[in-house]
Design an enzyme around this catalytic site. Structure first.
Site, PDB file in Angstrom:
ATOM      1  CE1 TYR A  28      83.855  20.770  -1.256  1.00 50.83           C
ATOM      2  CE2 TYR A  28      83.617  21.542  -3.497  1.00 50.83           C
ATOM      3  CZ  TYR A  28      83.885  20.525  -2.608  1.00 50.83           C
ATOM      4  OH  TYR A  28      84.185  19.275  -3.076  1.00 50.83           O
ATOM      5  CE  LYS A  77      76.047   8.468   4.443  1.00 55.55           C
ATOM      6  NZ  LYS A  77      76.052   7.092   3.914  1.00 55.55           N
ATOM      7  CG  ASP A 116      76.425   5.474   0.962  1.00 52.42           C
ATOM      8  OD1 ASP A 116      75.444   6.192   0.673  1.00 52.42           O
ATOM      9  OD2 ASP A 116      76.466   4.797   2.005  1.00 52.42           O
ATOM     10  CG  ASP A 154      84.154  18.711  -6.638  1.00 55.39           C
ATOM     11  OD1 ASP A 154      84.468  18.548  -7.828  1.00 55.39           O
ATOM     12  OD2 ASP A 154      84.928  19.178  -5.784  1.00 55.39           O
ATOM     13  CG  ASP A 202      85.702  15.020 -11.590  1.00 55.10           C
ATOM     14  OD1 ASP A 202      85.083  15.886 -12.227  1.00 55.10           O
ATOM     15  OD2 ASP A 202      86.883  15.140 -11.233  1.00 55.10           O
TER      16      ASP A 202
END
Ligand code: NAD
Length: 361
Positions: A142, A191, A223, A247, A251
């Site tokens: 980001y 990852k 994943d 992020d 959620d």
């Protein structure tokens, strides 16, 4: 003890839920012998209306001078047509950056009393659910270099994921410190089978883990982590991960708890300083109706006591009072699940919820 808190009520339901949280905090002060001093801070849409900008310099200065910040929510329909860099939400980014808040804590706590609100099968969440996602907040993709360029295949765009050892080390330390106060287990999500930045992430987290021999550490690819949160969320205590993965995961994890009106959060800087806020926004559809659930903000105040002021007993008192009010079957509209049998629960509004929680401390 004396604690100074900068209070940013903001817009929409922000001032309504913050008022209830301060009521609860005052009662905690009275019961445990602490003095909480509040300084009101102007930020968000109301600041645009009053002084023409979402985060006046003076507001940031006041936040920096206090021991912690409590924020309601900013934004609303009134300011929706303003250009991106002049919108109320700009205040949030300004506060995060200006206060150097690099760790975002999002607990996913399912109260037994609200088990029916969880979209997962009962046997999966039986016995309760209590995990926290620790998300790195100021680095990664980001904030990495981004841009566009012309290629043989047309225009291309790129965003670079970049992390330094120091950035990884400090977020890992937050996660391990937190695990020491909770279930002593950290799951680091990356990852590393594909990304070089994840390989560095994993090696630094392992190095930090050596300082915390009591804490069990495991690693999951992102994943797989998504699958595990749905398949068996009870296996988690503290999840630590990068900005983008956090992020998405936070959620996802929060949804297993039911209403957004129940979800607190904290953003921490180095030392004990932090900004505490409900996960939800300013809910313009509810503003002024007296129906907003103040529990997310009240639980955010409990996080403030626990993480910025090291007052665990006082934080427990707030969380237990919320549990008691739920156990007594009081419900704001967002968590009134049993609509077919309205007698099963008692419908309450924002103020009543705050009063009941205060009375239970
Ligand atoms: P929102 O969280 O405000 O509302 C989403 C839905 O959840 C709405 O139906 C709302 O009524 C409900 N809801 C939210 N809080 C609730 C509560 N305490 N009790 C009961 N129900 C609740 O998100 P949105 O509608 O996408 O955004 C509204 C405004 O808030 C926008 O301007 C947005 O930019 C802003 N926003 C601010 C923050 C923040 O200040 N941290 C976060 C998210 C959104």
């Amino acid at each position: 003890m004396k604690y100074n808190i900068a209070v940013v009520p903001g817009d929409g339901i922000g001032p309504e839920v913050v008022a209830e949280a301060l009521k609860v905090l005052d009662r905690v002060g009275e019961k445990f012998g602490h003095e909480f001093n509040y300084t009101k801070v102007l930020a968000g849409g109301c600041a645009i209306d009053e002084v023409g900008e979402p985060l006046p310099e003076e507001s940031l200065k006041i936040c920096k001078e206090n021991d912690a910040v409590l924020l309601g929510a900013v934004g609303g329909w009134k300011w929706d047509d303003l250009p991106g860099d002049q919108r109320p939400e700009k205040a949030l980014l300004g506060l995060r950056k200006g206060l150097a808040l690099f760790a975002n804590l999002r607990p996913a706590l399912l109260f037994d009393e609200l088990a029916d609100a969880c979209p997962l099968k009962k046997e999966i969440v039986d016995g309760g659910l209590d995990l926290v996602v620790v998300r790195e907040l100021t680095g990664g993709i980001y904030f990495g270099e981004k841009g566009r360029k012309q290629t043989d295949m047309g225009e291309a765009a790129y965003d670079i994921e970049i992390y330094s050892e120091e950035e990884i080390e400090r977020i890992a330390e937050v996660a391990f410190d937190m695990a020491m106060k909770r279930g002593k287990k950290v799951t680091s999500v990356d990852k590393a089978n594909v990304l070089e930045s994840s390989r560095l992430w994993r090696s630094v987290v392992m190095k930090v883990a050596e300082k915390y021999p009591e804490v069990e550490l495991n690693h999951l690819y992102v994943d797989n982590a998504v699958m595990q949160i749905i398949r068996d969320p009870k296996q988690f205590d503290v999840i630590v991960t990068s900005n983008m993965f956090g992020d998405i995961l936070s959620d996802g994890a929060s949804q297993v708890t039911g209403s957004i009106g129940m979800l607190p959060s904290a953003s921490l800087a180095k030392g004990n300083f932090g900004m505490y806020e409900p996960v939800h926004g300013s809910a313009p559809d509810l503003a002024g109706t007296g129906k907003a659930n103040p529990m997310a903000t009240i639980l955010s105040v409990a996080m403030m006591l626990r993480y910025s002021f090291d007052l665990s007993e006082e934080a427990d008192a707030i969380e237990n009072a919320v549990k008691k009010v739920l156990a007594d079957k009081y419900r704001t509209p967002d968590i009134m699940l049993n609509e077919k049998d309205p007698d099963a629960c008692k419908l309450i509004g924002t103020k009543e919820a705050g009063d009941l929680i205060t009375a239970n401390i």
